[in-house]
Design a protein around this motif. Structure first.
Motif, short mmCIF file in Angstrom:
data_model
loop_
_atom_site.label_atom_id
_atom_site.label_comp_id
_atom_site.label_asym_id
_atom_site.label_seq_id
_atom_site.Cartn_x
_atom_site.Cartn_y
_atom_site.Cartn_z
N ARG A 66 0.80 -1.23 0.00
CA ARG A 66 0.00 0.00 0.00
C ARG A 66 0.83 1.28 0.00
O ARG A 66 0.30 2.35 -0.31
N THR A 67 2.10 1.20 0.32
CA THR A 67 2.93 2.41 0.38
C THR A 67 4.29 2.14 -0.27
O THR A 67 4.63 1.00 -0.57
N GLY A 68 5.06 3.22 -0.46
CA GLY A 68 6.44 3.07 -0.93
C GLY A 68 6.61 3.16 -2.43
O GLY A 68 7.48 2.49 -2.99
N TYR A 69 5.83 4.04 -3.08
CA TYR A 69 5.95 4.20 -4.54
C TYR A 69 6.73 5.46 -4.93
O TYR A 69 6.78 5.82 -6.10
N ASP A 70 7.33 6.11 -3.96
CA ASP A 70 8.20 7.25 -4.23
C ASP A 70 9.54 6.75 -4.76
O ASP A 70 9.87 5.56 -4.66
N SER A 73 12.02 4.95 -2.22
CA SER A 73 11.61 3.58 -1.89
C SER A 73 11.82 2.65 -3.07
O SER A 73 12.26 1.50 -2.91
N THR A 175 -3.70 2.42 -2.36
CA THR A 175 -2.28 2.69 -2.12
C THR A 175 -1.99 4.19 -2.12
O THR A 175 -2.84 5.01 -2.47
N SER A 176 -0.76 4.52 -1.79
CA SER A 176 -0.30 5.91 -1.77
C SER A 176 0.34 6.32 -3.10
O SER A 176 1.03 7.33 -3.16
N ASP A 180 2.55 9.65 -3.69
CA ASP A 180 3.98 9.41 -3.77
C ASP A 180 4.55 9.98 -5.07
O ASP A 180 5.64 10.57 -5.08
#
Length: 271
Positions: A66-70, A73, A175-176, A180
């Motif tokens: 769900r996170t960490g698409y920057d 990351s 997700t983010s 992101d």
């Protein structure tokens, strides 16, 4: 190769010519998967190199997170993948948002990167960037299905299309990913980007809305060349043979001919 476990995520990985003398890692764009390279472009490169393809987190057969698409990351994932596969350094080729991942990798881990190829890397500050990224993989899947010749592959393509729809629903709603990506709006203005010393090939479709992004990068990077190929943002799907040839020539030897405007335009040679 199966899904492999990294410190923070499980990624689906495929390799071609694992005994190749040098490694090229290919990074797809958002809302796509490794298939954008697997069937056409990657086999051309695998004639000379070990080619590693992977589905980014949340995409394809990789773990849905769900996170960490920057970009930080994403490059952590790539660095961990290289460690797990025993790759000290590699050439990188990235398409669309994957091109930004490749550039970020060069800023954070310069010693692990050989040459860089950025295909249709969009300027994150442009308002239309998200819209471009949203649409290109849909076109890719339609093209993918329509150009298969036999029924078995056609049915597989239809199943993949349905899987992709489910992926879109997850990425957009759970997700983010959008926030992101929006957090990277100043990426092109980061001094570390201008300081990238690696030899870089920039490939853009001559009809793409991202061509200004290519000129921006060509002006910022000290060792970059910009090539315009027939097509738009979907140029790897539209012209896989041209893109594969450009990448092969770039990774095998430096490009040398640049016109007076600081970029070269690809001309199809049918000889």
């Amino acid at each position: 190769m199966p899904v492999i476990t990294l410190p923070n995520v499980r990624l689906h990985v495929q390799e071609l010519n694992p005994e190749g003398p040098e490694t090229i890692i290919m990074i797809h764009g958002m809302f796509s998967n490794l298939a954008v390279y697997y069937f056409n472009i990657a086999p051309m490169l695998a004639a000379h190199y070990r080619v590693v393809l992977f589905d980014m987190k949340g995409h394809g057969m990789s773990e849905k997170v769900r996170t960490g698409y920057d970009l930080t990351s994403m490059t952590d994932d790539l660095s961990d993948l290289m460690d797990t596969l025993g790759i000290g350094s590699a050439h990188l080729a990235g398409y669309s948002y994957g091109g930004l991942v490749a550039l970020k990798m060069a800023t954070r881990f310069p010693g692990r990167v050989g040459k860089l190829a950025v295909i249709e890397g969009p300027d994150p500050s442009e308002q239309e960037t998200l819209a471009i990224i949203d649409t290109y993989s849909k076109e890719f899947l339609i093209h993918y299905i329509e150009n298969f010749a036999d029924t078995t592959r056609l049915l597989a393509g239809k199943r993949q299309l349905e899987k992709n729809h489910r992926m879109y629903e997850f990425l957009f709603n759970e997700t983010s990913i959008r926030s992101d990506m929006e957090s990277e709006k100043t990426f092109f203005d980061d001094p570390s980007v201008a300081a990238i010393p690696h030899e870089t090939l920039l490939i853009y479709g001559e009809m793409s809305n991202c061509v200004p992004s290519g000129h921006t990068l060509a002006a910022k990077l000290r060792n970059a060349r910009l090539v315009l190929a027939p097509g738009d943002h979907n140029v790897p799907v539209q012209q896989p043979e041209i893109i594969g040839k450009q990448l092969t020539e770039f990774f095998r030897r430096p490009l040398t001919e640049v016109d007076g405007n600081g970029f070269e335009k690809f001309i199809v040679d049918n000889r």
